[in-house]
Design an enzyme around this catalytic site. Sequence first.
Site, PDB file in Angstrom:
ATOM      1  N   GLY A   1     -16.127  -3.379  36.703  1.00 39.02           N
ATOM      2  CA  GLY A   1     -17.104  -2.314  36.970  1.00 39.02           C
ATOM      3  C   GLY A   1     -18.523  -2.849  37.012  1.00 39.02           C
TER       4      GLY A   1
ATOM      5  N   SER B   1     -20.557  -3.291  39.575  1.00 38.03           N
ATOM      6  CA  SER B   1     -21.374  -2.980  40.759  1.00 38.03           C
ATOM      7  C   SER B   1     -22.506  -1.993  40.486  1.00 38.03           C
ATOM      8  CB  SER B   1     -20.487  -2.416  41.872  1.00 38.03           C
ATOM      9  OG  SER B   1     -19.929  -1.171  41.475  1.00 38.03           O
TER      10      SER B   1
ATOM     11  N   SER C   1     -17.130   4.253  23.819  1.00 35.14           N
ATOM     12  CA  SER C   1     -18.064   5.380  23.954  1.00 35.14           C
ATOM     13  C   SER C   1     -18.187   6.132  22.644  1.00 35.14           C
ATOM     14  CB  SER C   1     -17.559   6.347  25.028  1.00 35.14           C
ATOM     15  OG  SER C   1     -18.336   7.533  25.036  1.00 35.14           O
TER      16      SER C   1
ATOM     17  N   TYR D   1     -10.884  11.402  28.433  1.00 34.39           N
ATOM     18  CA  TYR D   1     -11.890  10.345  28.234  1.00 34.39           C
ATOM     19  C   TYR D   1     -12.014  10.008  26.752  1.00 34.39           C
ATOM     20  CZ  TYR D   1     -16.431   7.955  28.618  1.00 34.39           C
ATOM     21  OH  TYR D   1     -17.465   7.029  28.551  1.00 34.39           O
TER      22      TYR D   1
HETATM   23  P1  NDP Z   1     -20.849   4.166  36.399  1.00 31.72           P
HETATM   24  O1  NDP Z   1     -20.046   5.306  36.903  1.00 31.72           O
HETATM   25  O2  NDP Z   1     -22.297   4.133  36.679  1.00 31.72           O
HETATM   26  O3  NDP Z   1     -20.202   2.789  36.923  1.00 31.72           O
HETATM   27  C1  NDP Z   1     -18.833   2.573  36.747  1.00 31.72           C
HETATM   28  C2  NDP Z   1     -18.450   1.217  37.285  1.00 31.72           C
HETATM   29  O4  NDP Z   1     -17.033   1.026  37.086  1.00 31.72           O
HETATM   30  C3  NDP Z   1     -18.679   1.093  38.792  1.00 31.72           C
HETATM   31  O5  NDP Z   1     -19.017  -0.229  39.103  1.00 31.72           O
HETATM   32  C4  NDP Z   1     -17.300   1.436  39.369  1.00 31.72           C
HETATM   33  O6  NDP Z   1     -17.029   0.868  40.621  1.00 31.72           O
HETATM   34  C5  NDP Z   1     -16.414   0.780  38.352  1.00 31.72           C
HETATM   35  N1  NDP Z   1     -15.052   1.297  38.329  1.00 31.72           N
HETATM   36  C6  NDP Z   1     -14.650   2.585  38.150  1.00 31.72           C
HETATM   37  N2  NDP Z   1     -13.320   2.659  38.200  1.00 31.72           N
HETATM   38  C7  NDP Z   1     -12.868   1.403  38.421  1.00 31.72           C
HETATM   39  C8  NDP Z   1     -11.585   0.835  38.566  1.00 31.72           C
HETATM   40  N3  NDP Z   1     -10.479   1.580  38.515  1.00 31.72           N
HETATM   41  N4  NDP Z   1     -11.484  -0.501  38.785  1.00 31.72           N
HETATM   42  C9  NDP Z   1     -12.591  -1.273  38.859  1.00 31.72           C
HETATM   43  N5  NDP Z   1     -13.832  -0.803  38.705  1.00 31.72           N
HETATM   44  C10 NDP Z   1     -13.969   0.531  38.512  1.00 31.72           C
HETATM   45  O7  NDP Z   1     -20.563   4.113  34.822  1.00 31.72           O
HETATM   46  P2  NDP Z   1     -21.480   3.598  33.614  1.00 31.72           P
HETATM   47  O8  NDP Z   1     -22.166   2.351  34.001  1.00 31.72           O
HETATM   48  O9  NDP Z   1     -22.266   4.714  33.106  1.00 31.72           O
HETATM   49  O10 NDP Z   1     -20.342   3.301  32.527  1.00 31.72           O
HETATM   50  C11 NDP Z   1     -19.825   2.004  32.306  1.00 31.72           C
HETATM   51  C12 NDP Z   1     -18.909   2.064  31.092  1.00 31.72           C
HETATM   52  O11 NDP Z   1     -19.650   2.545  29.971  1.00 31.72           O
HETATM   53  C13 NDP Z   1     -17.720   3.003  31.263  1.00 31.72           C
HETATM   54  O12 NDP Z   1     -16.587   2.461  30.623  1.00 31.72           O
HETATM   55  C14 NDP Z   1     -18.179   4.254  30.539  1.00 31.72           C
HETATM   56  O13 NDP Z   1     -17.090   5.007  30.056  1.00 31.72           O
HETATM   57  C15 NDP Z   1     -18.992   3.654  29.404  1.00 31.72           C
HETATM   58  N6  NDP Z   1     -19.964   4.565  28.828  1.00 31.72           N
HETATM   59  C16 NDP Z   1     -21.029   5.024  29.563  1.00 31.72           C
HETATM   60  C17 NDP Z   1     -21.952   5.872  28.983  1.00 31.72           C
HETATM   61  C18 NDP Z   1     -23.155   6.376  29.702  1.00 31.72           C
HETATM   62  O14 NDP Z   1     -23.881   7.192  29.107  1.00 31.72           O
HETATM   63  N7  NDP Z   1     -23.439   5.946  30.930  1.00 31.72           N
HETATM   64  C19 NDP Z   1     -21.802   6.316  27.594  1.00 31.72           C
HETATM   65  C20 NDP Z   1     -20.665   5.768  26.923  1.00 31.72           C
HETATM   66  C21 NDP Z   1     -19.791   4.919  27.533  1.00 31.72           C
HETATM   67  P3  NDP Z   1     -17.319   1.665  42.011  1.00 31.72           P
HETATM   68  O15 NDP Z   1     -18.799   1.705  42.122  1.00 31.72           O
HETATM   69  O16 NDP Z   1     -16.708   0.832  43.055  1.00 31.72           O
HETATM   70  O17 NDP Z   1     -16.733   3.015  41.875  1.00 31.72           O
END
Ligand code: NDP
Length: 262
Positions: free
Chosen positions: A20, A22, A155, A169
């Site tokens: 993830g 990107s 999280s 989640y």
């Molecule tokens: P975003 O939605 O901004 O980014 C998610 C990233 O994960 C993207 O690069 C996406 O790729 C990639 N992704 C999603 N599904 C898959 C998959 N099946 N295989 C490979 N890559 C995948 O999320 P955040 O940056 O906010 O979150 C990152 C992590 O932090 C997550 O695990 C989230 O649960 C956790 N988190 C976030 C919080 C927040 O407040 N933002 C709070 C607590 C935890 P693509 O762009 O191609 O879809």
Amino acid sequence: MLTRRGPKHRNKTRVALVTGGSRGIGLGIVRRLLADGYQVAFVATRPTHVKSALGVLGYSESQLCAESIDVTQEGEMAAFIDRIRARWGEITVLINNAGISPKRMDNNAPWLSQMSSDEWTRVLDVNLKGPFILMRLMAPGMIANGYGRIINIGSIAGRAVPLIAGPHYAASKAGLMGLTRAAARDLGPYGITVNCIAPGRIVSDLTGPPESAINRSALTRIPVGRFGTPEEVAHVTAFLASPLASFITGATIDITGGEFGA
Ligand code: NDP
């Protein structure tokens, strides 16, 4: 028969794999590890996001590579890992960051009674089975190397009453903490640490615009009075990925601006 190794590892490569990478927190982690001199490989699902992140980061192919692969696709992930190893040597750092948090049309969390089994399965697959697959694929190489750093992005929703995220989640992130502790127990004797980071509200596409009603309400619960940034999560990730964090394993580190436990 695998032998237990001490803290000195043989392979000095600084090669990291981030899932993830990107967007959002993952992109912040990729950027930080590159700045720290790692060779970094990342995956994300959508090719346009991978391409745009590579363009924004602007590193050469000797430092950075990425492909669009879903973390639940074990065969594709295994082949990608083989390609990274052939190019750069053993991967010493794994960051399981990819995660999804589906919401309803009104941006609120789906209720238990409204959730389909398919939606439950997809969230558990990406958020919990994905990290399991990656850890299982990477463990033999790290064990042979006598060194490894695994960081799982959990999280606050897996630690406290989930006020915004759905039951799937919350369950996936609580499960990730359990998986972290079990893996830390299994891999500790081989010089590998496994830790979890539990962010609170971090500005990203997943959380949406800071001025949304749901975020304004969330802000009132954060003692420091602001949301976190991907860079703040990346700093802690980089520390846990470093040799300095050698006696920290099985831990969950909260990055919540005081929200957790407040
Ligand atoms: P975003 O939605 O901004 O980014 C998610 C990233 O994960 C993207 O690069 C996406 O790729 C990639 N992704 C999603 N599904 C898959 C998959 N099946 N295989 C490979 N890559 C995948 O999320 P955040 O940056 O906010 O979150 C990152 C992590 O932090 C997550 O695990 C989230 O649960 C956790 N988190 C976030 C919080 C927040 O407040 N933002 C709070 C607590 C935890 P693509 O762009 O191609 O879809």
